[in-house]
Each structure stands twice: as C-alpha cells, then as structure tokens.
Design a protein around this motif. Structure first.
Motif, PDB file in Angstrom:
ATOM      1  N   TRP A 194      54.001 117.325  75.941  1.00  0.00           N
ATOM      2  CA  TRP A 194      53.426 117.307  76.870  1.00  0.00           C
ATOM      3  C   TRP A 194      52.843 116.177  77.945  1.00  0.00           C
ATOM      4  N   VAL A 195      51.636 116.544  78.673  1.00  0.00           N
ATOM      5  CA  VAL A 195      50.830 115.851  79.818  1.00  0.00           C
ATOM      6  C   VAL A 195      49.339 116.281  79.400  1.00  0.00           C
ATOM      7  N   LEU A 196      49.083 115.018  79.272  1.00  0.00           N
ATOM      8  CA  LEU A 196      47.238 114.826  78.184  1.00  0.00           C
ATOM      9  C   LEU A 196      46.782 114.188  80.161  1.00  0.00           C
ATOM     10  N   ASP A 197      45.706 114.440  80.875  1.00  0.00           N
ATOM     11  CA  ASP A 197      45.189 114.504  82.007  1.00  0.00           C
ATOM     12  C   ASP A 197      43.544 114.039  81.392  1.00  0.00           C
ATOM     13  N   GLY A 198      43.064 112.621  81.172  1.00  0.00           N
ATOM     14  CA  GLY A 198      41.807 112.627  81.193  1.00  0.00           C
ATOM     15  C   GLY A 198      40.299 113.404  81.836  1.00  0.00           C
ATOM     16  N   GLN A 199      40.962 113.598  82.630  1.00  0.00           N
ATOM     17  CA  GLN A 199      39.726 114.284  83.290  1.00  0.00           C
ATOM     18  C   GLN A 199      40.217 115.654  82.847  1.00  0.00           C
ATOM     19  N   GLU A 200      40.741 116.705  82.773  1.00  0.00           N
ATOM     20  CA  GLU A 200      40.975 118.147  82.164  1.00  0.00           C
ATOM     21  C   GLU A 200      40.162 118.053  80.804  1.00  0.00           C
TER      22      GLU A 200
END
Length: 341
Positions: A79-85
């Motif tokens: 998994w890759v998590l991005d706060g803005q997304e």
C-alpha cells in the motif's frame, strides 16, 4: 464535532469515529478490517465511510511504516498512502498520517492506570524520557521526550535495526535467519512472524522435535497463536523454548531502546502480542533480559516498565491527534497522567 481515526497495520486495520466532548473523546463507531483483503487503503476507507452517515471534520491515521512528507509506503503491505489524496477522498481539508508508534504513544499516555500491567515498579523520573515498543505483525518503536512543559513522541523505524545476538544460542539463530533472509532485523525475531521464525529454527536445526499433532495444527492455523497457546499450556517443549527465547529477546531489545531514549520516566510495551501472553511476560524472563546490560544493569533496573493492555492504544492516539493536535492546536489533555498539556 466528529473526527475519524485509524490504526493501519499489516494484519488488520481499525477505523473509528469519535465525538469530542471538551477535552475527552467518546467512540461513536468502530470497525476492524483484514488488511490483506484490500489492494490498498482507499477501497477500505471508502467502504467504511459508505457505511456511516456521520459528518466528520478531521482525520488522522497511524500507519505501520515510515511517514515522509505526508506519504507512507507500508513495509508489510503493498500500500501507498498519501494524506492529500485521502483528504480528497474524504472531502475534508486535511488528513494527517503519523507513524503507528507515534500514535500509540499518544494513546498510551491517555490511558487509565487499570489498563496496564506493571513488570517493574522502578522509580520514575518525572522529567525523564519515555519509550514505547510494540510487537505485532511487525515491531514498532518510539521515543518520547520532555521539553520542560510537555512530552513529544518521536517516530522511529528502530524495529528494522540489526538483530544483535547475546548468547551462543542466539548466534545460531542469527546464522539460521541469515540463510533465509540475508539481513536480519529485530522485527524478524520480535513479531508474530518472528515467533514463527524462532520456532522454525528449533525445528529445522533438529534442536527440538516437532510433534505430529503440532505440525498438523500449524498447517491450518496461525502459527504465532498456536505456538503461544501450546507454550503457555506447556504441551510441547519446542513451543515452550520458542516463546521463552522470543520474550527474552523482546526484553533485551526493550532494554536497548530504554538506553537510547534514556527512558527514566518509563518504558511501555504495547502491541497485540504482549496482552495475549501476559502470563509469560510476568514470569521474569522479559525483565531479566531488559536489565542485563552490564555496567548499566542498575540504571535499567530503576526504570518503570509496563505492559499496555488496551490494544486500541494506537487508534485512540490517532483520534486524540485529530481532535487536539491538528490545525495548529497544541492542547492535548487526555487524562493528563503523563504530562501532555
């Protein structure tokens, strides 16, 4: 006001909504997901949100992995998590990602005294540092420092440092694990899979026999759960020895962390494993290894050590962060038992 909080781990992800009442939180709803069942965090998050109609104002997620510039690639999940997304997915102004042990530190320090088991009473220095260590699917570590008025958790990836054997048996274990993994971190030993690795060492090197009934159970059940259960019931020596070595190495690494953090205020053992095998943690094995540091043995013997019984500490910490530390606020009151204010 309602806030969304999450604890994202390699095995399970817990999400919850909390309502804010002054400087306290009340859980509105909580749901647990099997992380491996989802290709990424976003589908899981959408499923949770779709099942709840409450409107929330902010969100914080504790992530089992390094968070850099608001993004995290989890080491035990693809998994890759991005706060803005994620903020866009949720329709909120911002989403905060923090390391799961940073979240755990916030949560631990808001708990009541009845949510701990004391392994070592020690003599707490009220202005000293603290440390949090938590074994589950992986091994997490955090340092908490005092700035003169409040405590601040610092995330780390200390669980991925090199495993350092202390005895001839542990040296044999290291050689065995090198053949399997190349680099051997503490997480390869002190974690749910790590307990299985230790068991495999005893089995594959013919150090101890594996009963046929146990072999059969291990093929269809979670190895870590089976090994722990059988060890605590003293039904197979190979499991007893594996769990003993696991807890001893866990204690040794907790002592290492205590030295690095100069944790004279206390060390907290969190995560999903310790509460389930608390009988083994309280038999002295953990503390003997924790304090066995040569010239610094007396120093470590004076440090308070407690096991955290509340397995939702990281979820609660993420909730407190979302409620009281985001958007420029500095108030973190919780129960005030530890100096966050």
């Amino acid at each position: 006001m309602i806030i969304l909080a999450g604890d994202i781990g390699g095995t399970k992800t817990n999400l919850a909504l909390f309502s804010i009442h002054g400087d306290k939180l009340a859980r509105v709803v909580r749901k647990s997901f099997a992380s491996q069942d989802y290709p990424g965090f976003e589908p899981l998050l959408r499923e949770f949100v779709a099942g709840n109609t409450a409107t929330f104002t902010s969100a914080c997620f504790g992530v089992a992995g390094p968070v850099i510039d608001g993004r995290s690639k989890t080491p035990n999940l693809p998994w890759v998590l991005d706060g803005q997304e994620l903020a866009g997915v949720l329709g909120v102004e911002s989403v905060k990602l923090i390391n799961d042990l940073e979240a755990t530190a916030y949560g631990v320090l808001s708990l009541d005294s009845g949510e701990f088991v004391t392994l070592n009473e020690g003599a707490a220095q009220q202005d000293g540092g603290m440390a949090v260590i938590a074994a589950g699917t992986g091994l997490g570590e955090a340092i908490v420092y005092w700035d003169g008025s409040r405590y601040h958790p610092l995330a780390s990836e200390g669980g991925h440092t090199d495993f350092a054997p202390r005895t001839s048996l542990e040296m044999e274990l290291l050689r065995y694990l090198i053949t399997r993994f190349g680099h051997v971190s503490y997480e390869r030993v002190v974690s749910g899979p790590g307990l299985g690795n230790i068991y495999g060492f005893f089995r594959d090197t013919n150090y101890l026999p594996e009963p046929a009934w146990l072999r059969e159970r291990l093929t269809r059940e979670d190895p870590g759960v089976v090994i722990s259960e059988v060890a605590l019931a003293e039904r197979a020596e190979i499991c007893v020895k594996a769990l003993d070595l696991f807890v001893s190495i866990y204690g040794a690494e907790a002592g290492n962390l205590a030295l690095k953090a100069k944790a004279t205020r206390g060390v907290y053992v969190a995560g999903g494993i310790a509460p389930k095998i608390i009988k083994k943690f309280t038999d002295g094995t953990f503390m003997r290894a924790f304090s066995d540091k040569g010239r610094f043995s007396d120093f470590l013997s004076a440090i308070p050590v407690q096991v955290v019984l509340n397995e939702d500490a990281a979820l609660l910490g993420a909730a407190y962060y979302a409620a009281f530390r985001m958007n420029g606020e500095i108030s973190f009151r919780a129960s005030l038992r530890s100096g966050f204010e």
